[in-house]
Design an enzyme around this catalytic site. Structure first.
Site, PDB file in Angstrom:
ATOM      1  CG  ASP A   7       2.847  -9.835   5.144  1.00  0.00           C
ATOM      2  OD1 ASP A   7       3.166 -10.577   5.933  1.00  0.00           O
ATOM      3  OD2 ASP A   7       1.775  -9.635   4.862  1.00  0.00           O
ATOM      4  CE  LYS A  10       4.445   0.101   2.570  1.00  0.00           C
ATOM      5  NZ  LYS A  10       3.537  -0.892   1.896  1.00  0.00           N
ATOM      6  CB  THR A  11       2.743   0.042   6.833  1.00  0.00           C
ATOM      7  OG1 THR A  11       1.269   0.081   6.682  1.00  0.00           O
ATOM      8  CG2 THR A  11       3.533  -0.366   7.984  1.00  0.00           C
ATOM      9  NE  ARG A  49      -2.226  -4.433  -1.064  1.00  0.00           N
ATOM     10  CZ  ARG A  49      -1.575  -3.711   0.160  1.00  0.00           C
ATOM     11  NH1 ARG A  49      -0.471  -4.655   0.765  1.00  0.00           N
ATOM     12  NH2 ARG A  49      -2.201  -2.661   0.621  1.00  0.00           N
ATOM     13  N   GLY A 102       0.966  -1.143  -0.029  1.00  0.00           N
ATOM     14  CA  GLY A 102      -0.048   0.027  -0.142  1.00  0.00           C
ATOM     15  C   GLY A 102       0.871   1.080   0.155  1.00  0.00           C
ATOM     16  CG  ASP A 132      -2.115  -0.408   8.268  1.00  0.00           C
ATOM     17  OD1 ASP A 132      -2.471   0.512   7.433  1.00  0.00           O
ATOM     18  OD2 ASP A 132      -2.287  -1.559   7.793  1.00  0.00           O
TER      19      ASP A 132
HETATM   20  P1  FBP Z   1       0.641  -1.925   3.631  1.00  0.00           P
HETATM   21  O1  FBP Z   1       0.433  -2.816   4.852  1.00  0.00           O
HETATM   22  O2  FBP Z   1       0.695  -2.645   2.502  1.00  0.00           O
HETATM   23  O3  FBP Z   1       1.406  -0.744   3.714  1.00  0.00           O
HETATM   24  O4  FBP Z   1      -0.985  -1.448   3.393  1.00  0.00           O
HETATM   25  C1  FBP Z   1      -1.822  -0.837   4.329  1.00  0.00           C
HETATM   26  C2  FBP Z   1      -3.265  -0.406   3.809  1.00  0.00           C
HETATM   27  O5  FBP Z   1      -3.258   0.946   3.641  1.00  0.00           O
HETATM   28  C3  FBP Z   1      -4.138  -0.930   4.764  1.00  0.00           C
HETATM   29  O6  FBP Z   1      -4.426  -0.107   6.112  1.00  0.00           O
HETATM   30  C4  FBP Z   1      -5.224  -1.378   3.991  1.00  0.00           C
HETATM   31  O7  FBP Z   1      -6.165  -2.175   4.701  1.00  0.00           O
HETATM   32  C5  FBP Z   1      -4.865  -1.868   2.829  1.00  0.00           C
HETATM   33  O8  FBP Z   1      -3.363  -1.199   2.632  1.00  0.00           O
HETATM   34  C6  FBP Z   1      -5.533  -1.672   1.534  1.00  0.00           C
HETATM   35  O9  FBP Z   1      -5.200  -2.415   0.292  1.00  0.00           O
HETATM   36  P2  FBP Z   1      -5.373  -2.193  -1.042  1.00  0.00           P
HETATM   37  O10 FBP Z   1      -4.442  -0.647  -1.565  1.00  0.00           O
HETATM   38  O11 FBP Z   1      -4.810  -2.948  -1.769  1.00  0.00           O
HETATM   39  O12 FBP Z   1      -6.624  -1.637  -1.194  1.00  0.00           O
END
Ligand code: FBP
Length: 547
Positions: A172, A198-199, A141, A77, A201
């Protein structure tokens, strides 16, 4: 490309660097490390990259280094600051030798496997400095986990003369970076692999990684809009706003926003789990706060809900775990079941306890739980409309209480989901500086021959001059967990600690915030102006560091 006035002004911002990175550096090695748990198993799985020391950079003597070619991947993400990690990395390798080159793999780890890449020249990098987004090379991803993928990747690395790869990702993706580092070391391919945390979250952090980049900016963007909603809510005084916030597992975003805006209610998934609350317990808790405010004449309010909540309700968690395992092993068969028969089919395959929980769920939620997993096998929690589920259930409960004479107010709700709005925001000064330093540090780790390390920048609540840059072996963050029905070595996710200062501060204030209207309106991120307005880190980080 047409640019906004802010974009033009922001391009000239020079991110701050820790003092130690301003000239030539030397790597100081600490003591040997071990994984956070399951030491014997992790050691066996990572014979070449286990137990390495923590690295700290200090000012050193300039040495002449040969030019190097480096590859970079953005994984998962989006998070504000990714472009600054790349510009820091670019400037870092150029500072070592002006002929060094940086290649970006397009659309995430898939770009490495499919040999889809571009050279990132100074001109391209300059277009993206201090901007949000991952659009410089795109993200994806694809899970890098198979040896065929590693070897396919090595073909292009060899062809381009790339001797180091930087993977910018969450827990991951950094787990995969470590597996790749181990594999390339075992094969003696001469390719180093470095990770960057990075994230948005905020759940990739530990003793050595203070925060994942993007969390700061994303929380500030969400807090700005929640603040605006609170002001609207306090002006019209007729709605309860149910606001779901991204964070697929941990509730750090919801907690940080709560600390910034002082909402009437904020649910923290980790607490729900610890208290073994059922869905009905969560609904009753919210309904009670609505009733208490109504008794004071306030028929309005705000409720913050973390995206991952349903997975933390123990009965739901058990159900999801069984569904994950079942669907991982029976995906093919399930794909042939007609939509109208899927619910029945699943109910029959589950254990009695989980089948009962599954059967009790509203149709929409039940269906969402069986939709496609992401490539890491996770339920796509962002598809579950928890904010609507909860407000509907609260409305039903209040109607019952009304009939019993226990609730005499009015209840009308609005729903919001904030996630994508914040992931590509222009990085705050904190993220702009932090990310640039992470990228620059990655370059120094490469120069010092390291592999299997994550770039680490600490002491970030102090002025940037005093930040500590270095590297931490990724194996140090690992433990064994069940994934796709099998035990795998993975980086331990950092959930909200119920005995930590951020949660304790929130818990000590929440009853007061529920009853009286004490909203805070943070306003938009400021990029220019007094330091107390522009350079504040998150409240989470300040509280964690006792500030
Ligand atoms: P990462 O853990 O890859 O940084 O992504 C976090 C996130 O933004 C979450 O908060 C959310 O649930 C998810 O990505 C959404 O994923 P997508 O962009 O595939 O819809």
């Amino acid at each position: 490309m047409t640019k906004s006035a802010l974009q033009i002004a922001r391009a000239a911002y020079q991110p701050k660097l820790p003092k130690a990175l301003k000239g030539a550096v030397k790597a100081v090695e600490g003591a040997a490390t071990q994984s956070v748990a399951d030491q014997e198993e992790i050691k066996k799985l990572f014979p070449n990259t286990y137990g390495m020391p923590i690295i700290k950079f200090e000012s050193g003597d300039a040495v002449e280094l040969p030019a190097i070619n480096v590859g970079v991947i953005l994984s998962g993400g989006q998070a504000p600051g990714g472009h600054n990690v790349i510009s820091g990395l670019f400037d870092g390798i150029k500072s070592l030798n002006g002929d060094s080159k940086l290649y970006g793999f397009i659309l995430g780890p898939g770009g490495l496997v499919d040999h889809n890449y571009m050279e990132l020249t100074g001109e391209i990098i300059d277009e993206y400095r201090n901007t949000g987004g991952f659009d410089i090379i795109g993200s994806g991803r694809t899970k890098l986990e198979k040896e065929e993928q590693f070897d396919k990747g090595y073909e292009i690395l060899k062809q381009l003369g790339i001797s180091a790869l930087v993977i910018i990702g969450g827990d991951d993706s950094n787990t995969n970076a470590c597996v790749l580092a181990e594999y390339y070391a075992a094969q003696k391919y001469g390719v180093q692999v470095i990770g960057c945390p990075k994230t948005i979250d905020g759940d990739l952090k530990n003793e050595m990684i203070e925060t994942s980049f993007g969390f700061d900016t994303a929380c500030k963007v969400y807090s700005e809009v929640i603040g605006n909603i609170q002001r609207d809510c306090n002006s019209a005084r007729k709605y309860w706003h149910f606001i779901k916030l991204m964070g697929r597992s941990a509730s750090h975003i919801a907690l940080e926003c709560a600390l910034q805006v002082q909402p009437n209610v904020c649910i923290i998934s980790e607490e729900v789990e610890a208290k073994d609350m059922s869905l009905d317990d969560v609904v009753t808790y919210i309904a009670q706060k609505v009733a208490d405010r109504a008794a004071e004449g306030h028929n309005f309010g705000t409720v913050l809900i973390p995206e991952g909540l349903v997975e933390f309700i123990p009965a739901m968690k058990r159900l999801i775990a069984e569904l994950n395992d079942f669907l991982a092993h029976n995906a093919e068969e399930f794909s042939h079941i007609k939509k109208s028969h899927q619910r029945d089919y699943i109910t029959k395959k589950l254990s009695a306890e989980n089948a009962a929980v599954y059967a009790s769920l509203p149709e929409g939620v039940a269906r969402q739980l069986t939709l496609d997993r992401d490539p890491h096998g996770n339920v796509q929690v962002s598809l579950i409309e928890t904010e609507k589920l909860l407000s509907e259930m609260v409305a039903t409960k209040l109607a019952t209480w009304q009939a019993e004479g226990k609730f005499t107010g009015k209840f009308s709700s609005q729903h919001h989901f904030f996630g994508y709005e914040g992931r590509c925001a222009a990085p705050s000064n904190y993220d702009a500086d932090y990310c640039y330093s992470l990228g620059y540090t990655a370059a120094m780790l490469i120069a010092n021959g390291k592999t299997g390390y994550m770039s680490s920048v600490r002491n970030t609540t102090a002025p940037a001059e005093e930040w500590i840059a270095g590297g931490v072996p990724i194996t140090m963050m690992m433990n064994m967990e069940r994934r796709h029905g099998e035990m795998k070595p993975v980086i331990q996710k950092a959930l909200v600690k119920l005995d930590g200062a951020p949660f304790k501060t929130f818990a000590s204030k929440r009853d007061q915030w529920a009853l009286i209207t004490d909203y805070v309106y943070p306003g938009p991120i400021q990029y220019f102006g007094p330091t107390e307005v522009c350079d504040q880190p998150t409240k989470t980080l300040l509280l964690e560091q006792g500030k």
